[in-house]
Design an enzyme around this catalytic site. Sequence first.
Site, short mmCIF file in Angstrom:
data_model
loop_
_atom_site.label_atom_id
_atom_site.label_comp_id
_atom_site.label_asym_id
_atom_site.label_seq_id
_atom_site.Cartn_x
_atom_site.Cartn_y
_atom_site.Cartn_z
N ASP A 119 7.09 -6.43 -8.52
CA ASP A 119 6.76 -7.87 -8.20
C ASP A 119 6.22 -8.42 -9.77
O ASP A 119 6.17 -7.73 -10.72
CB ASP A 119 5.53 -8.10 -7.34
CG ASP A 119 4.33 -6.97 -7.68
OD1 ASP A 119 4.33 -6.77 -8.75
OD2 ASP A 119 3.49 -6.87 -6.84
N SER A 120 5.97 -9.74 -9.80
CA SER A 120 5.43 -10.46 -10.79
C SER A 120 4.18 -10.14 -11.50
O SER A 120 3.78 -10.51 -12.39
CB SER A 120 5.90 -11.97 -10.69
OG SER A 120 4.92 -12.32 -10.03
N GLY A 121 3.54 -9.79 -10.48
CA GLY A 121 1.79 -9.54 -10.70
C GLY A 121 0.83 -10.73 -10.34
O GLY A 121 -0.30 -10.68 -10.33
N ASP A 132 5.49 -16.77 -10.33
CA ASP A 132 5.24 -18.02 -9.54
C ASP A 132 3.95 -18.28 -8.94
O ASP A 132 3.01 -17.61 -9.55
CB ASP A 132 6.15 -17.72 -8.09
CG ASP A 132 5.72 -16.77 -7.37
OD1 ASP A 132 5.26 -15.85 -7.83
OD2 ASP A 132 5.57 -16.80 -6.00
N GLY A 151 5.00 -16.69 -0.11
CA GLY A 151 4.00 -17.53 0.73
C GLY A 151 4.19 -17.60 1.99
O GLY A 151 3.57 -18.40 2.73
N ASP A 206 8.97 -5.42 1.92
CA ASP A 206 8.19 -4.74 1.24
C ASP A 206 6.80 -4.98 2.08
O ASP A 206 6.38 -5.97 2.49
CB ASP A 206 7.87 -4.62 -0.05
CG ASP A 206 6.97 -5.69 -0.64
OD1 ASP A 206 5.98 -5.52 -0.87
OD2 ASP A 206 7.39 -6.88 -0.50
N CYS A 236 10.08 10.63 17.88
CA CYS A 236 10.26 10.55 16.56
C CYS A 236 10.58 12.06 16.10
O CYS A 236 10.08 13.02 16.62
CB CYS A 236 9.02 10.21 15.57
SG CYS A 236 9.17 10.34 14.13
N CYS A 282 10.50 13.06 12.89
CA CYS A 282 10.03 13.36 11.37
C CYS A 282 9.37 14.57 11.44
O CYS A 282 9.00 15.24 12.53
CB CYS A 282 9.00 12.28 10.95
SG CYS A 282 7.56 12.47 11.56
N CYS A 328 5.87 14.97 13.30
CA CYS A 328 6.10 14.86 14.75
C CYS A 328 6.76 16.21 15.45
O CYS A 328 6.39 16.58 16.68
CB CYS A 328 6.79 13.84 15.52
SG CYS A 328 5.82 12.08 15.06
N HIS A 379 4.45 9.81 8.49
CA HIS A 379 4.94 9.35 9.67
C HIS A 379 5.26 8.03 9.72
O HIS A 379 6.46 7.31 10.28
CB HIS A 379 4.16 9.72 10.91
CG HIS A 379 4.56 9.25 12.15
ND1 HIS A 379 5.69 9.63 12.97
CD2 HIS A 379 3.90 7.90 12.78
CE1 HIS A 379 5.66 8.59 14.12
NE2 HIS A 379 4.98 7.65 13.82
#
Length: 374
Positions: free
Chosen positions: A95-97, A149, A219, A269, A307, A309, A312, A338
């Site tokens: 990201d831009s920070g 931005d 935003g 994300d 699940c 994984c 689980c 998980h």
Amino acid sequence: MKQPVTYELIHECKQTGARYGILHTPHGDFETPIFMPVGTQATVKTLIPSEIEEVSDGLILGNTYHLWLQPGDELIKNFGGIRGFMNWNGALLTDSGVYQVFSLSKMRKITEEGVEFRHHKSGEKLFLSPEKSIEIQNNLGADIIMSFDECPPFDSDEKYMKESVDRTIRWAKRGKEAHKNPETQALFGIVQGGGNKEIRKYCVEELTKIDFPGYSIGGLSVGESKKDMYEMLAYLKDIMPKDKPRYLMGVGSPDDLVVGAMNGIDMYDCVLPTRNARHGSAFTHNGKIQIKNLELKYSKEPLDSECDCYVCKNFTRAYLNHLVKADEILGMRLITYHNLYFLKTLMRDIREAIKQDRLLDFKNEFFKKFGYTK
């Protein structure tokens, strides 16, 4: 110039218009829609890289603000960027920070040059500009980087919103001019405008003129209602460039991932799955559960019976309940593993539903089972 990151639209769901595609990057090709785990400090909290590979599709985030302050972008550059520093073999986005500047620093001053603010811990005076943000991200070496931005409050008045978006557009131009690695790092523009549809449209049009290889939506998920967020996504769906990837920033709740996909989102994300895990909250196919709850103390059931994984398949709810109550690090690790695996699986199911032209049916089934319709 050949772009380092491109988007290939493969199929649009006949029920919803949702997009299934392929995101091509220098470090892998990824089916979309995709969820990207957040690795704020060059680490997805509590997990080692081999585990991150198992619970992600291979594309994760790093945070420009935090890595700039500690250990420093120049140091990370000397290790071959974030990938070399953390020994990550997949793809990366930074990201831009600027979001951290606005969310962590109460004392800040926005000027045309950039943002003056104070370190969120030490109080030290700092300054971040479009050029500096791009320089840091060039050093961090991610495949996809973000424009600098301003993220104004969702309900800002029209005058301020227009001034803010105009500044974001000017900063986007400056960032593109400062970008030193356009052959290896794709710089995305960020669409701002809060809840104002006309200003959002204006921002899309102006950023499209600058011609970025991808576009982020900023935003949203900043305190507004889900109804307002979904309404804006539905509006943006038909005006965003169709041949470029669309990235909805900071969104990771399962319901938002499904509805976002229905509105043409390709990338997401969020820290939600990892943050929730560290507080003992887990996603399951039948809704969220709090691991500390008394009724789980004696449960021999897996965390999520649907699940497959590692967690689980190997541990009971009772064991996880014990680990969380005892403040054992392993408990945080297992639930983090998980939760991310759950979202990876959810995105896979969303992609399949899009390809089968039944994402609306999938949404209704998933919402009923998860408990969103109660």
